[in-house]
Design a protein around this motif. Structure first.
Motif, PDB file in Angstrom:
ATOM      1  N   LYS A 184      23.374  -5.556  35.429  1.00  0.00           N
ATOM      2  CA  LYS A 184      23.281  -4.717  34.240  1.00  0.00           C
ATOM      3  C   LYS A 184      23.416  -5.621  33.017  1.00  0.00           C
ATOM      4  O   LYS A 184      24.052  -6.666  33.108  1.00  0.00           O
ATOM      5  CB  LYS A 184      24.514  -3.804  34.252  1.00  0.00           C
ATOM      6  N   LYS A 185      22.874  -5.189  31.862  1.00  0.00           N
ATOM      7  CA  LYS A 185      22.926  -6.064  30.678  1.00  0.00           C
ATOM      8  C   LYS A 185      24.333  -6.500  30.319  1.00  0.00           C
ATOM      9  O   LYS A 185      24.597  -7.672  30.095  1.00  0.00           O
ATOM     10  CB  LYS A 185      22.293  -5.346  29.487  1.00  0.00           C
ATOM     11  N   ASN A 186      25.290  -5.526  30.272  1.00  0.00           N
ATOM     12  CA  ASN A 186      26.640  -5.926  29.855  1.00  0.00           C
ATOM     13  C   ASN A 186      27.308  -6.819  30.889  1.00  0.00           C
ATOM     14  O   ASN A 186      28.147  -7.649  30.581  1.00  0.00           O
ATOM     15  CB  ASN A 186      27.498  -4.716  29.501  1.00  0.00           C
ATOM     16  N   GLN A 187      26.884  -6.660  32.156  1.00  0.00           N
ATOM     17  CA  GLN A 187      27.432  -7.546  33.187  1.00  0.00           C
ATOM     18  C   GLN A 187      26.913  -8.972  33.010  1.00  0.00           C
ATOM     19  O   GLN A 187      27.626  -9.942  33.237  1.00  0.00           O
ATOM     20  CB  GLN A 187      27.067  -7.035  34.575  1.00  0.00           C
ATOM     21  N   GLN A 188      25.630  -9.064  32.554  1.00  0.00           N
ATOM     22  CA  GLN A 188      25.064 -10.408  32.313  1.00  0.00           C
ATOM     23  C   GLN A 188      25.891 -11.128  31.252  1.00  0.00           C
ATOM     24  O   GLN A 188      26.212 -12.306  31.384  1.00  0.00           O
ATOM     25  CB  GLN A 188      23.617 -10.300  31.809  1.00  0.00           C
ATOM     26  N   ALA A 189      26.283 -10.377  30.201  1.00  0.00           N
ATOM     27  CA  ALA A 189      27.063 -10.981  29.119  1.00  0.00           C
ATOM     28  C   ALA A 189      28.442 -11.400  29.631  1.00  0.00           C
ATOM     29  O   ALA A 189      28.924 -12.484  29.333  1.00  0.00           O
ATOM     30  CB  ALA A 189      27.205  -9.986  27.973  1.00  0.00           C
ATOM     31  N   ARG A 215      16.169  -4.194  39.808  1.00  0.00           N
ATOM     32  CA  ARG A 215      15.893  -3.713  38.452  1.00  0.00           C
ATOM     33  C   ARG A 215      14.501  -4.158  37.995  1.00  0.00           C
ATOM     34  O   ARG A 215      14.011  -5.201  38.440  1.00  0.00           O
ATOM     35  CB  ARG A 215      16.927  -4.275  37.462  1.00  0.00           C
ATOM     36  N   THR A 261      13.006  -6.055  35.719  1.00  0.00           N
ATOM     37  CA  THR A 261      13.505  -7.049  34.758  1.00  0.00           C
ATOM     38  C   THR A 261      12.476  -7.408  33.683  1.00  0.00           C
ATOM     39  O   THR A 261      12.823  -7.911  32.630  1.00  0.00           O
ATOM     40  CB  THR A 261      13.916  -8.339  35.486  1.00  0.00           C
ATOM     41  N   LYS A 271      13.042  -1.914  29.994  1.00  0.00           N
ATOM     42  CA  LYS A 271      13.402  -3.196  30.614  1.00  0.00           C
ATOM     43  C   LYS A 271      14.799  -3.099  31.235  1.00  0.00           C
ATOM     44  O   LYS A 271      15.715  -2.528  30.653  1.00  0.00           O
ATOM     45  CB  LYS A 271      13.384  -4.267  29.519  1.00  0.00           C
ATOM     46  N   ASN A 272      14.915  -3.665  32.407  1.00  0.00           N
ATOM     47  CA  ASN A 272      16.178  -3.748  33.146  1.00  0.00           C
ATOM     48  C   ASN A 272      16.653  -2.419  33.750  1.00  0.00           C
ATOM     49  O   ASN A 272      17.793  -2.307  34.208  1.00  0.00           O
ATOM     50  CB  ASN A 272      17.286  -4.366  32.278  1.00  0.00           C
ATOM     51  N   SER A 286      18.461   6.248  33.658  1.00  0.00           N
ATOM     52  CA  SER A 286      19.247   5.156  33.067  1.00  0.00           C
ATOM     53  C   SER A 286      20.726   5.376  33.388  1.00  0.00           C
ATOM     54  O   SER A 286      21.112   6.435  33.875  1.00  0.00           O
ATOM     55  CB  SER A 286      19.004   5.066  31.565  1.00  0.00           C
TER      56      SER A 286
END
Ligand SMILES: [Zn+2]
Length: 342
Positions: free
Chosen positions: A238-243, A261, A263, A280-281, A312
């Protein structure tokens, strides 16, 4: 950079003005229209041109550049020797100029004879860069299409990293994508109403065999007149997990989970116009044929589904649209072509 960001960029606005575009309302579209006018003029002179590779060649000739491809060290040194021997000192550091990040360089020739082309576009085709050569050539052509001050130019270097940050490089990539897969050449095929992988393979073989598979997938989807979405799907966070992962802020209890996902997604213009979009994602629904294929062993699968199975993380569903999904194994994931059912 995304198109909305580019439309707000001062650099792009100035470029549009410098090109002599009087009324600038949507700089990206206005610059594309400016380039299209030039391409149409070139095509008028060569009515027999029927392929995208052919268009690339005549555009290079009319914009006064010559492609020099480098496949190995020997090519590099023979090109360097040739031009340095003619007094073009700018080539003397060519091996260092073409570092890992540089795909191509267009040089202005100083001692150019009247019958010679004014520019030389050196295209690095070594290793992985070779897959991008078709696009790199169009990128160099795009630079020349919007070149405003010929006299000041000594060389233009196309740098991978800069393409993501620099507004002009992003604009040039958009131009390259538009004309490398110029819609009028592709729309002749639109009598086949749906876009399939076989159709893309056939058009690629006929129109631009030099292009890479990935560039062809994106380019043909974008140029297709009917709504279509292209989605590259693979295991991702997930985006926040990437951060969090980047900051190494995971503890034992919140270990990141990889899920299938989308991507990288491309919705063509006609899809966007009817809000037919996969963000996206987004997580690929477990029941979608994309997920089924990913979990199985086959290479290809297709199915009729409903877009509303895509959800989502806040629970919002995509619109209720019946779709055909064609999915194919691609690298370590799946690539899918998604079109609405009439
Ligand atoms: Zn460039």
């Amino acid at each position: 950079m995304t198109t909305p960001k580019l439309n707000n960029s001062m650099v792009i606005l100035r470029l549009a003005k410098d090109l002599g575009i009087k009324k600038v309302s949507n700089p990206v579209e206005d610059i594309l229209k400016f380039c299209e006018k030039r391409i149409k003029k070139i095509l008028k002179e060569f009515p027999d041109c029927k392929t995208l590779n052919g268009l690339l060649d005549i555009a290079a000739a009319k914009l006064n550049t010559e492609f020099r491809e480098i496949f190995d060290e020997e090519d590099l040194f023979s090109i360097k020797e040739h031009f340095v021997g003619k007094g073009e000192k700018i080539f003397s550091n060519l091996e260092n100029e073409l570092n890992d990040q540089v795909l191509g360089i267009t040089f202005k020739i100083r001692n150019c004879e009247s019958w010679e082309r004014e520019f030389v576009s050196v295209i690095d085709c070594r290793g992985e860069k070779g897959f991008r050569a078709y696009f790199t050539k169009w990128h160099e052509i795009a630079h020349l299409l919007v070149l405003t001050d010929q006299q000041r130019l000594k060389f233009m270097r196309t740098n991978l990293a800069a393409s993501k940050m620099d507004p002009e490089e992003s604009m040039v990539d958009i131009i390259a994508g538009r004309f490398g897969f110029y819609p009028p050449f592709i729309q002749k095929n639109a009598r086949y109403t749906e876009l399939t992988f076989e159709r893309i393979d056939a058009m690629r073989a006929e129109l631009c065999p030099e292009s890479s598979l990935q560039a062809a997938l994106i380019g043909f989807v974008q140029a297709w007149p009917e709504p279509c979405i292209l989605a590259f799907c693979k295991l991702a966070l997930k985006k926040n997990q990437q951060a969090l992962l980047a900051q190494q802020r995971f503890d034992f209890h919140s270990a990141p989970t990889l899920e299938l996902r989308a991507t990288k997604t491309t919705s063509n213009r006609s899809a966007k116009d009817s809000s037919f979009i996969i963000h996206k994602n987004m997580r690929v629904p477990k029941s979608s044929i994309i997920h089924v294929l990913f979990d199985g062993y086959q290479d290809y699968a297709e199915a009729e589904e409903n877009l509303s199975i895509w959800e989502s993380s806040d629970g919002r569903k995509l619109p209720d649209i019946n779709i055909t999904v064609r999915a194919k194994r691609y690298n370590d994931g799946i690539v899918a072509l998604i079109s609405p059912i009439e």
